[in-house]
Design an enzyme around this catalytic site. Structure first.
Site, PDB file in Angstrom:
ATOM      1  N   LYS A 160      17.621   3.903  28.457  1.00  0.00           N
ATOM      2  CA  LYS A 160      18.128   5.389  29.000  1.00  0.00           C
ATOM      3  C   LYS A 160      17.048   5.917  29.951  1.00  0.00           C
ATOM      4  CE  LYS A 160      20.622   6.658  24.798  1.00  0.00           C
ATOM      5  NZ  LYS A 160      20.996   5.551  24.100  1.00  0.00           N
ATOM      6  N   THR A 238       4.555   4.391  31.577  1.00  0.00           N
ATOM      7  CA  THR A 238       4.863   5.163  30.480  1.00  0.00           C
ATOM      8  C   THR A 238       5.365   4.875  29.408  1.00  0.00           C
ATOM      9  OG1 THR A 238       6.915   6.035  31.657  1.00  0.00           O
ATOM     10  CG2 THR A 238       4.990   7.018  32.559  1.00  0.00           C
ATOM     11  N   SER A 239       5.448   3.558  29.197  1.00  0.00           N
ATOM     12  CA  SER A 239       5.833   2.936  27.840  1.00  0.00           C
ATOM     13  C   SER A 239       5.152   2.734  26.781  1.00  0.00           C
ATOM     14  CB  SER A 239       6.788   1.651  28.314  1.00  0.00           C
ATOM     15  OG  SER A 239       8.006   2.045  29.331  1.00  0.00           O
ATOM     16  N   ARG A 240       4.339   1.570  26.839  1.00  0.00           N
ATOM     17  CA  ARG A 240       3.276   1.083  25.872  1.00  0.00           C
ATOM     18  C   ARG A 240       2.450   0.522  26.540  1.00  0.00           C
ATOM     19  NH1 ARG A 240       5.613   4.368  23.236  1.00  0.00           N
ATOM     20  NH2 ARG A 240       6.477   4.127  21.011  1.00  0.00           N
ATOM     21  N   ASP A 264       0.301   6.668  31.417  1.00  0.00           N
ATOM     22  CA  ASP A 264       0.398   7.560  30.316  1.00  0.00           C
ATOM     23  C   ASP A 264       0.145   7.051  28.917  1.00  0.00           C
ATOM     24  OD1 ASP A 264       1.021  10.375  29.468  1.00  0.00           O
ATOM     25  OD2 ASP A 264       2.639   9.479  28.519  1.00  0.00           O
ATOM     26  N   GLU A 269      -5.343   3.010  22.783  1.00  0.00           N
ATOM     27  CA  GLU A 269      -5.467   4.639  23.066  1.00  0.00           C
ATOM     28  C   GLU A 269      -5.486   5.331  21.749  1.00  0.00           C
ATOM     29  OE1 GLU A 269      -0.989   6.293  22.829  1.00  0.00           O
ATOM     30  OE2 GLU A 269      -1.245   5.046  24.693  1.00  0.00           O
ATOM     31  N   HIS A 301      -0.868  10.238  26.915  1.00  0.00           N
ATOM     32  CA  HIS A 301       0.415  10.076  26.135  1.00  0.00           C
ATOM     33  C   HIS A 301       1.237  11.437  26.165  1.00  0.00           C
ATOM     34  CE1 HIS A 301       2.441   6.879  23.405  1.00  0.00           C
ATOM     35  NE2 HIS A 301       3.194   7.666  23.951  1.00  0.00           N
ATOM     36  N   ALA A 303       3.846  11.748  28.412  1.00  0.00           N
ATOM     37  CA  ALA A 303       5.236  11.754  28.865  1.00  0.00           C
ATOM     38  C   ALA A 303       6.655  12.629  28.267  1.00  0.00           C
ATOM     39  CB  ALA A 303       5.520  10.507  29.411  1.00  0.00           C
TER      40      ALA A 303
END
Length: 335
Positions: A160, A238-240, A264, A269, A301, A303
């Site tokens: 998505k 911006t995922s993992r 991100d 983290e 993080h 986003a």
């Protein structure tokens, strides 16, 4: 800790002010919500005593030891208020009969738009221009960008979020390549060309990651992958965090193999993000090194962090809990 006095009892870990506000509103007094600021871990799991369920976020530790303790405390449900679940030992949850549910989708637009924001900010050096202007420096030297028009963008993962990224990039008239084991027609209809990962890396001016973290794709951007990229490539994640092997990334920044980096997420983290650490010494030397590069932008993080996304996250979370309580069908990861 803040609690109510309703039916199913939920211990909510890693709770921030916005979690309390949005979850309480979505709950509408259906369940008893108790908010705890600490992360869930082997040290804090005792806080779940007396609760039917725990609600956790991306940096909570839900390993085998934690799950075994949760079962012994009578916890029957782990409700993730996020899409990713790489921090949960699903095999242990199944073994102990603890059900795990998540929020599979909330707002692909939130993450996709933040991804594009990182691209534009890096390209046009907005972070540097902002600081210059505030200091009265209006010189343009060092702020040269490039037209997005006609550039080749490679999208790794076209679920998505990746699909929305493709839609936005198509508006810039980028040539779009994609890598995904399961291609989808909405992307193909945009003119996206599915290729092998090696081909995507070799041809893309911009590479952006939008896939979950699995054992198979950990460090999908490795030393070897970086070597196959264009010189001066823009890399966005911006995922993992663990999709990137950070040490080779730093070496590639030093050599200018990577010309722009937007993050991100970060592999380590958990001890950094979501807290105000402005008065503390940063002990993570790798992360500190990343912050020294002028062509790197890191956000903490955030986003996902839009009003629309939060509304969707809390609605699905409360709905999952209610369905579990009423023995209604729900999408389970384990249990």
């Amino acid at each position: 800790m803040v609690c109510g006095n309703q039916s199913m009892t939920i211990a909510i870990f890693s709770a921030k002010k916005y979690d309390r506000e949005f979850l309480s509103a979505a709950n509408a007094s259906r369940h008893q919500l108790c908010f705890f600021e600490p992360h869930l871990s082997e040290e804090t799991v005792g806080l779940a005593m007396g609760f039917d369920a725990v609600c956790v976020f991306v940096n909570d530790q839900v390993n085998a030891a934690v799950i075994a303790t949760l079962e012994s405390l009578g916890v029957r449900l782990i409700a993730l208020r996020c899409a990713g679940y790489n921090n949960v030992d699903l095999a242990a949850a199944t073994k102990h009969g603890v059900t795990v549910v998540r929020v599979p989708a909330y707002s692909p637009y939130a993450v996709a738009e933040h991804t594009i924001a990182l691209m534009l900010a890096l390209n046009r050096k907005l972070h540097r221009a902002y600081n210059r202007v505030r200091e009265g420096n209006f010189a343009l030297d060092g702020l040269l960008g490039f037209d997005m028009y006609g550039k080749t963008a490679g999208i790794i993962g076209t679920g998505k979020i990746g699909t929305v990224v493709a839609e936005i990039l198509s508006g810039f008239h980028c040539s779009i390549l994609a890598f995904d084991p399961i291609p989808n027609e909405p992307c193909r209809s945009l003119g996206v060309n599915y290729v092998r990962l090696e081909e995507l890396l070799a041809q893309s001016d911009i590479v952006t990651l939008h896939c979950p973290l699995t054992p198979e794709n950990k460090y999908i951007i490795s030393d070897a992958a970086i070597a196959g990229m264009k010189n001066g490539v823009m890399l966005i994640n911006t995922s993992r965090g663990a999709l990137l092997d950070t040490l080779p990334i730093i070496e590639a920044l030093k050599s200018s193999k990577i010309g722009y980096l937007g993050l991100d997420v970060y592999e380590e983290e958990e001890e950094i993000f979501f807290e105000d650490r402005s008065g503390l010494i940063l002990s993570d030397d790798v992360f500190a090194r990343l912050l020294t590069f002028p062509n790197v932008i890191i956000t903490g993080h955030q986003a996902f962090f839009t009003r629309e996304a939060l509304l969707n996250i809390v609605a699905t979370t409360i709905d999952n809990i209610t369905k579990f309580e009423n023995n209604q069908p729900l999408e389970k990861l384990a249990g």
